[in-house]
Design a protein around this motif. Structure first.
Motif, PDB file in Angstrom:
ATOM      1  N   TRP A  60       0.792  -1.227   0.000  1.00  0.00           N
ATOM      2  CA  TRP A  60       0.000   0.000   0.000  1.00  0.00           C
ATOM      3  C   TRP A  60       0.831   1.287   0.000  1.00  0.00           C
ATOM      4  O   TRP A  60       0.657   2.154  -0.854  1.00  0.00           O
ATOM      5  CB  TRP A  60      -0.985   0.015   1.173  1.00  0.00           C
ATOM      6  CG  TRP A  60      -1.813   1.257   1.180  1.00  0.00           C
ATOM      7  CD1 TRP A  60      -1.690   2.330   2.011  1.00  0.00           C
ATOM      8  CD2 TRP A  60      -2.875   1.575   0.270  1.00  0.00           C
ATOM      9  NE1 TRP A  60      -2.616   3.293   1.689  1.00  0.00           N
ATOM     10  CE2 TRP A  60      -3.350   2.858   0.620  1.00  0.00           C
ATOM     11  CE3 TRP A  60      -3.463   0.903  -0.805  1.00  0.00           C
ATOM     12  CZ2 TRP A  60      -4.387   3.477  -0.070  1.00  0.00           C
ATOM     13  CZ3 TRP A  60      -4.503   1.527  -1.487  1.00  0.00           C
ATOM     14  CH2 TRP A  60      -4.950   2.797  -1.121  1.00  0.00           C
ATOM     15  N   ASN A  61       1.745   1.440   0.966  1.00  0.00           N
ATOM     16  CA  ASN A  61       2.464   2.712   1.075  1.00  0.00           C
ATOM     17  C   ASN A  61       3.293   2.998  -0.177  1.00  0.00           C
ATOM     18  O   ASN A  61       3.517   4.156  -0.520  1.00  0.00           O
ATOM     19  CB  ASN A  61       3.373   2.715   2.314  1.00  0.00           C
ATOM     20  CG  ASN A  61       2.579   2.815   3.610  1.00  0.00           C
ATOM     21  OD1 ASN A  61       1.368   2.991   3.579  1.00  0.00           O
ATOM     22  ND2 ASN A  61       3.254   2.682   4.737  1.00  0.00           N
ATOM     23  N   ALA A  62       3.723   1.949  -0.871  1.00  0.00           N
ATOM     24  CA  ALA A  62       4.535   2.152  -2.068  1.00  0.00           C
ATOM     25  C   ALA A  62       3.669   2.393  -3.303  1.00  0.00           C
ATOM     26  O   ALA A  62       4.000   3.231  -4.145  1.00  0.00           O
ATOM     27  CB  ALA A  62       5.432   0.936  -2.300  1.00  0.00           C
ATOM     28  N   PHE A  63       2.585   1.663  -3.448  1.00  0.00           N
ATOM     29  CA  PHE A  63       1.876   1.657  -4.739  1.00  0.00           C
ATOM     30  C   PHE A  63       0.395   2.003  -4.670  1.00  0.00           C
ATOM     31  O   PHE A  63      -0.234   2.141  -5.707  1.00  0.00           O
ATOM     32  CB  PHE A  63       1.998   0.261  -5.382  1.00  0.00           C
ATOM     33  CG  PHE A  63       3.410  -0.173  -5.593  1.00  0.00           C
ATOM     34  CD1 PHE A  63       4.236   0.519  -6.468  1.00  0.00           C
ATOM     35  CD2 PHE A  63       3.932  -1.268  -4.910  1.00  0.00           C
ATOM     36  CE1 PHE A  63       5.550   0.125  -6.666  1.00  0.00           C
ATOM     37  CE2 PHE A  63       5.240  -1.670  -5.098  1.00  0.00           C
ATOM     38  CZ  PHE A  63       6.057  -0.978  -5.974  1.00  0.00           C
ATOM     39  N   HIS A  64      -0.162   2.110  -3.493  1.00  0.00           N
ATOM     40  CA  HIS A  64      -1.627   2.227  -3.370  1.00  0.00           C
ATOM     41  C   HIS A  64      -2.266   1.130  -4.227  1.00  0.00           C
ATOM     42  O   HIS A  64      -1.771  -0.002  -4.207  1.00  0.00           O
ATOM     43  CB  HIS A  64      -2.081   3.640  -3.714  1.00  0.00           C
ATOM     44  CG  HIS A  64      -1.650   4.604  -2.637  1.00  0.00           C
ATOM     45  ND1 HIS A  64      -1.946   5.917  -2.625  1.00  0.00           N
ATOM     46  CD2 HIS A  64      -0.946   4.404  -1.506  1.00  0.00           C
ATOM     47  CE1 HIS A  64      -1.451   6.510  -1.548  1.00  0.00           C
ATOM     48  NE2 HIS A  64      -0.830   5.593  -0.868  1.00  0.00           N
ATOM     49  N   THR A  65      -3.339   1.424  -4.967  1.00  0.00           N
ATOM     50  CA  THR A  65      -3.971   0.311  -5.691  1.00  0.00           C
ATOM     51  C   THR A  65      -3.195  -0.073  -6.961  1.00  0.00           C
ATOM     52  O   THR A  65      -3.545  -1.047  -7.614  1.00  0.00           O
ATOM     53  CB  THR A  65      -5.412   0.664  -6.118  1.00  0.00           C
ATOM     54  OG1 THR A  65      -5.374   1.837  -6.934  1.00  0.00           O
ATOM     55  CG2 THR A  65      -6.298   0.892  -4.914  1.00  0.00           C
ATOM     56  N   ARG A  66      -2.149   0.692  -7.276  1.00  0.00           N
ATOM     57  CA  ARG A  66      -1.401   0.400  -8.517  1.00  0.00           C
ATOM     58  C   ARG A  66      -0.359  -0.691  -8.278  1.00  0.00           C
ATOM     59  O   ARG A  66       0.815  -0.556  -8.620  1.00  0.00           O
ATOM     60  CB  ARG A  66      -0.748   1.682  -9.017  1.00  0.00           C
ATOM     61  CG  ARG A  66      -1.762   2.685  -9.520  1.00  0.00           C
ATOM     62  CD  ARG A  66      -2.176   2.338 -10.921  1.00  0.00           C
ATOM     63  NE  ARG A  66      -3.510   2.862 -11.236  1.00  0.00           N
ATOM     64  CZ  ARG A  66      -4.129   2.634 -12.396  1.00  0.00           C
ATOM     65  NH1 ARG A  66      -3.556   1.903 -13.326  1.00  0.00           N
ATOM     66  NH2 ARG A  66      -5.325   3.114 -12.603  1.00  0.00           N
ATOM     67  N   ILE A  67      -0.822  -1.748  -7.656  1.00  0.00           N
ATOM     68  CA  ILE A  67       0.039  -2.899  -7.380  1.00  0.00           C
ATOM     69  C   ILE A  67       0.009  -3.827  -8.592  1.00  0.00           C
ATOM     70  O   ILE A  67      -0.957  -3.841  -9.343  1.00  0.00           O
ATOM     71  CB  ILE A  67      -0.474  -3.618  -6.105  1.00  0.00           C
ATOM     72  CG1 ILE A  67       0.255  -4.941  -5.833  1.00  0.00           C
ATOM     73  CG2 ILE A  67      -1.958  -3.895  -6.170  1.00  0.00           C
ATOM     74  CD1 ILE A  67       1.666  -4.776  -5.476  1.00  0.00           C
ATOM     75  N   ASP A  68       1.045  -4.589  -8.806  1.00  0.00           N
ATOM     76  CA  ASP A  68       0.982  -5.708  -9.751  1.00  0.00           C
ATOM     77  C   ASP A  68       1.978  -6.781  -9.315  1.00  0.00           C
ATOM     78  O   ASP A  68       2.786  -6.571  -8.397  1.00  0.00           O
ATOM     79  CB  ASP A  68       1.187  -5.264 -11.207  1.00  0.00           C
ATOM     80  CG  ASP A  68       2.573  -4.715 -11.469  1.00  0.00           C
ATOM     81  OD1 ASP A  68       3.552  -5.263 -10.912  1.00  0.00           O
ATOM     82  OD2 ASP A  68       2.689  -3.734 -12.229  1.00  0.00           O
ATOM     83  N   GLU A  69       1.908  -7.895 -10.004  1.00  0.00           N
ATOM     84  CA  GLU A  69       2.706  -9.056  -9.592  1.00  0.00           C
ATOM     85  C   GLU A  69       4.211  -8.785  -9.688  1.00  0.00           C
ATOM     86  O   GLU A  69       4.986  -9.194  -8.827  1.00  0.00           O
ATOM     87  CB  GLU A  69       2.322 -10.230 -10.496  1.00  0.00           C
ATOM     88  CG  GLU A  69       2.802 -11.548 -10.002  1.00  0.00           C
ATOM     89  CD  GLU A  69       2.062 -12.696 -10.703  1.00  0.00           C
ATOM     90  OE1 GLU A  69       0.847 -12.574 -10.971  1.00  0.00           O
ATOM     91  OE2 GLU A  69       2.718 -13.695 -10.997  1.00  0.00           O
ATOM     92  N   ALA A  70       4.621  -8.066 -10.762  1.00  0.00           N
ATOM     93  CA  ALA A  70       6.056  -7.806 -10.940  1.00  0.00           C
ATOM     94  C   ALA A  70       6.571  -6.926  -9.802  1.00  0.00           C
ATOM     95  O   ALA A  70       7.670  -7.139  -9.280  1.00  0.00           O
ATOM     96  CB  ALA A  70       6.287  -7.134 -12.292  1.00  0.00           C
ATOM     97  N   LYS A  71       5.777  -5.929  -9.430  1.00  0.00           N
ATOM     98  CA  LYS A  71       6.211  -5.052  -8.335  1.00  0.00           C
ATOM     99  C   LYS A  71       6.341  -5.845  -7.037  1.00  0.00           C
ATOM    100  O   LYS A  71       7.308  -5.706  -6.285  1.00  0.00           O
ATOM    101  CB  LYS A  71       5.195  -3.924  -8.142  1.00  0.00           C
ATOM    102  CG  LYS A  71       5.179  -2.897  -9.277  1.00  0.00           C
ATOM    103  CD  LYS A  71       4.010  -1.942  -9.104  1.00  0.00           C
ATOM    104  CE  LYS A  71       4.000  -0.876 -10.205  1.00  0.00           C
ATOM    105  NZ  LYS A  71       2.708  -0.170 -10.277  1.00  0.00           N
ATOM    106  N   LEU A  72       5.340  -6.671  -6.785  1.00  0.00           N
ATOM    107  CA  LEU A  72       5.334  -7.443  -5.535  1.00  0.00           C
ATOM    108  C   LEU A  72       6.502  -8.426  -5.499  1.00  0.00           C
ATOM    109  O   LEU A  72       7.267  -8.482  -4.522  1.00  0.00           O
ATOM    110  CB  LEU A  72       3.995  -8.175  -5.422  1.00  0.00           C
ATOM    111  CG  LEU A  72       3.822  -9.043  -4.192  1.00  0.00           C
ATOM    112  CD1 LEU A  72       2.543  -8.648  -3.458  1.00  0.00           C
ATOM    113  CD2 LEU A  72       3.738 -10.511  -4.565  1.00  0.00           C
TER     114      LEU A  72
END
Ligand code: GLA
Length: 655
Positions: A60-72
């Motif tokens: 959350w603090n890094a991406f808010h809802t703009r999360i994706d598998e590669a980021k994670l």
């Protein structure tokens, strides 16, 4: 007031505070029992898998809802490769944004496979997080998922321009747990294999009938159970009951206890008082961000809650902002301060940074082994405030080794400060050497006797481990073992917002329009270590106690003695700062349900009364302060120098 009135009034207060309403499986009669009646045993419930504060990473603090598998997975790989995993960071937690919809009519949750490709299934209604969870498990990590206790989520209630929101009909967009507790938790834990769940609360506050999006027909209305700035309007018992249903379902699904349940209702609904019974961690405040002032607010929301945290159950001041804003790589002193404060408070250490971009300097902050060791110390004692001012604080945490404490000396202000740390603040002997280790530099500093002084720049802190001779040579003050105290009844009659918590500019709508953030989080009046419930020093007829427990009358505290001690001693009375001065209070000490000692009914004007009890072989001691008379204001009681010793201790019994 007669004792019948007292009993029923305290029961009513307990009910109003939601403290009795949901004892699982309990009968109504049991629920209505006198909250001051000794239980005879340690009643804290143990469940889940959080013997130490959970550590990990959250999107959350890094991406808010703009999360994706590669980021994670990118951050997860850094956690493994940088050695952070082996320092304890295990949980990789997906926050808001993962969901596409709730399939109808079967209600199965659908993953947004466009951003989590491994969840793809040819049948778009059968997406699965299992492959991603398996991959994390193969990396010797654990996996966490996110949901809401209501029907809808925070990103739906408070959308930002770029939020990735669930799609479809009203029912398809109802992605929260409400009405789906069994179905969703079985999917997340049985089928997908998650280990950790964070359950947010926006479904209970952002979808009231008068909300524009609800009036416009975009969402089904849900009554505003949570009114964040009004504890008296908040439906405490209902909120507690909803979260308790989740706890019970998790216990059913994972009888071996391999789950972590994170309650996220931002310190509202008096969660301070019941979080420990329902969750493994519970947020104590609204969201953190990268501003120094906001970090102070989050920190203050836990700093006086030392008696509510312990192994299995942790106060949660929110995820880390190390790496962002005032805590970025250009502000390493502030970043270290933020991290040190979380560690000394036994906060969960959940990284909120895109680690793919993180410079080594920030990884070094997050990976400071001796600072992490303080957070993860097995005794699980939260730090206790030893010196307090608006500018400088000293926080001391008793470690598992009796002669060791961790200390944070913390410059909150805008001026450099010379801070003197004394043996008395550490509850160490004044005439014996105290060894000092700087936990950031991992270097021993010279020992001192009596006191030592440090210079601290604004926003800087020292984090130390000190080793010395305990002031109480054959025992321990109760305020040195907060993890072993359980607040069974806090004596609070009317919930009040805590005025001590820092109120930063830029809360709410992010502007300074309106009247500003006023005190909002209940908890004012809860029992404290080395302080009265209202933040004064403990004092009985002019005699000050540096050690002790301050509480309200009509409180009951359980102390886990585990048969390790021979004697309990305290000097007790109605505190000099008591608001009520006309009633009398009897102090009672029970051991495994047997009355061991009690004071006479003490009046405000009485001198401190010396209580002593033989506690050999006793597992659970209960400390009860029972009020007699018609109280018109809160009565403050002090268990001065309360201590458990092997033998009779002079230090505890003589002023
Ligand atoms: C709330 C929580 C945050 C985060 C967001 C997601 O604000 O407190 O931690 O989970 O919701 O929308």
């Amino acid at each position: 007031m007669n004792s019948g009135w007292r009993l029923s009034s305290s029961v009513l207060v307990m009910l109003a505070a939601g403290l009795l309403a949901v004892a699982p499986g309990g009968t109504r009669a049991a629920q209505l029992r006198d909250p001051l009646q000794p239980a005879g045993h340690w009643t804290e419930r143990n469940f889940g898998d959080a013997p130490r504060p959970p550590m990990g990473w959250n999107s959350w603090n890094a991406f808010h809802t703009r999360i994706d598998e590669a980021k994670l997975l990118g951050s997860a790989r850094v956690i493994v490769e940088s050695g952070l995993r082996d320092l304890g960071y295990r949980y990789i937690n997906i926050d808001d944004g993962w969901w596409l919809s709730r399939h109808q009519p079967d209600g199965r949750m659908v993953v947004r496979a466009g951003i989590f490709p491994s969840a793809f299934n040819r049948d778009p209604d059968r997406t699965s997080f299992r492959p991603l969870v398996d991959q994390l498990h193969a990396m010797h990590l654990k996996a966490g998922i996110y949901t809401d206790i209501g029907r809808n989520s925070c990103s739906q209630g408070y959308p930002q321009p770029d939020s990735l929101l669930p799609i479809g009909t009203i029912a398809e967009r109802e992605v929260g747990l409400y009405g789906h507790v069994h179905q969703d938790l079985a999917l997340y834990f049985d089928e997908w294999g998650f280990d950790y769940i964070k359950v947010d609360g926006c479904g209970l506050n952002a979808f009231a009938p008068d909300r524009p999006a609800v009036e416009a027909g975009q969402f089904r209305a849900f009554p505003a159970y949570v009114v964040p700035d009004s504890i008296n309007q908040t439906r405490v018992a209902k909120i507690r009951a909803l979260y308790t249903e989740v706890r019970d379902e998790l216990i059913r699904l994972r009888p071996a206890g391999n789950f972590v349940f994170s309650i996220c209702n931002w310190g509202t609904a008096n969660v301070r008082a019941w979080g420990r019974d329902v969750g493994n961690l519970w947020r104590t405040s609204d969201d953190i961000d990268g501003h120094w002032a906001r970090m102070l607010y989050n920190f203050d929301s836990v700093a006086t809650r030392e008696l509510y945290s312990g192994p299995g159950h942790w106060n949660d001041p929110d995820m880390l902002e190390v790496g962002h804003g005032d805590f970025d790589a250009h502000h390493l002193a502030a970043a270290r301060t933020h991290f040190a404060l979380w560690a000394i408070e036994d906060a969960p250490l959940i990284i909120g940074l895109d680690l793919r971009q993180a410079p080594q300097s920030l990884l070094d902050v997050l990976g400071a082994p001796e600072v992490i060791a303080v957070d993860q110390d097995p005794a699980g004692n939260q730090g206790v405030i030893a010196y307090d001012s608006d500018d400088l604080e000293i926080i001391v945490k008793q470690l598992a080794k009796r002669d060791q404490k961790a200390v944070v000396i913390f410059n909150r202000g805008t001026e450099p400060v010379k801070a003197t740390l004394t043996a008395a603040q550490l509850k160490f002997a004044v005439d014996a050497p105290i060894a000092v280790r700087d936990l950031w530099r991992r270097r021993d500093l010279g020992p001192f006797v009596g006191e030592t002084t440090f210079s601290l720049a604004p926003r800087a802190s020292m984090m130390l481990r000190v080793t010395g001779r305990p002031e109480l040579r054959d025992g321990v003050y109760l305020s040195e073992m907060p993890a072993r105290i359980y607040v069974a009844a806090d004596g609070i009659r009317a919930l009040q917002a805590d005025p001590q918590i820092h109120r930063p500019v830029y809360m709410g709508d992010g502007t300074t329009r309106g009247a500003g953030p006023r005190p909002a989080l209940a908890g004012w009046g809860g029992p404290r270590a080395d302080s009265t419930p209202y933040d004064n020093v403990l004092r009985l007829r002019g005699e000050t106690f540096r050690s002790g427990i301050g509480a309200l009358a009509n409180s009951r505290l359980e102390v886990r003695a585990l048969g390790e001690f021979a004697r309990f001693t305290a000097r007790v009375g109605v505190d000099d700062s008591s608001l009520e001065r006309a009633t009398r209070v009897r102090f009672e000490v029970y051991g495994d349900g047997r009355l061991l000692a009690q004071s006479p009914k003490l009046a405000f004007t009485d001198p401190p009364y010396a209580l002593a009890a033989d506690v050999k072989g006793v597992d659970t001691i209960e400390l009860i302060a029972r009020e007699f008379g018609d109280a018109h204001a809160p009565t403050l009681v002090t268990w001065g120098a309360a201590a458990l010793t092997q033998a009779v201790s002079r230090a505890a019994e003589t002023p």
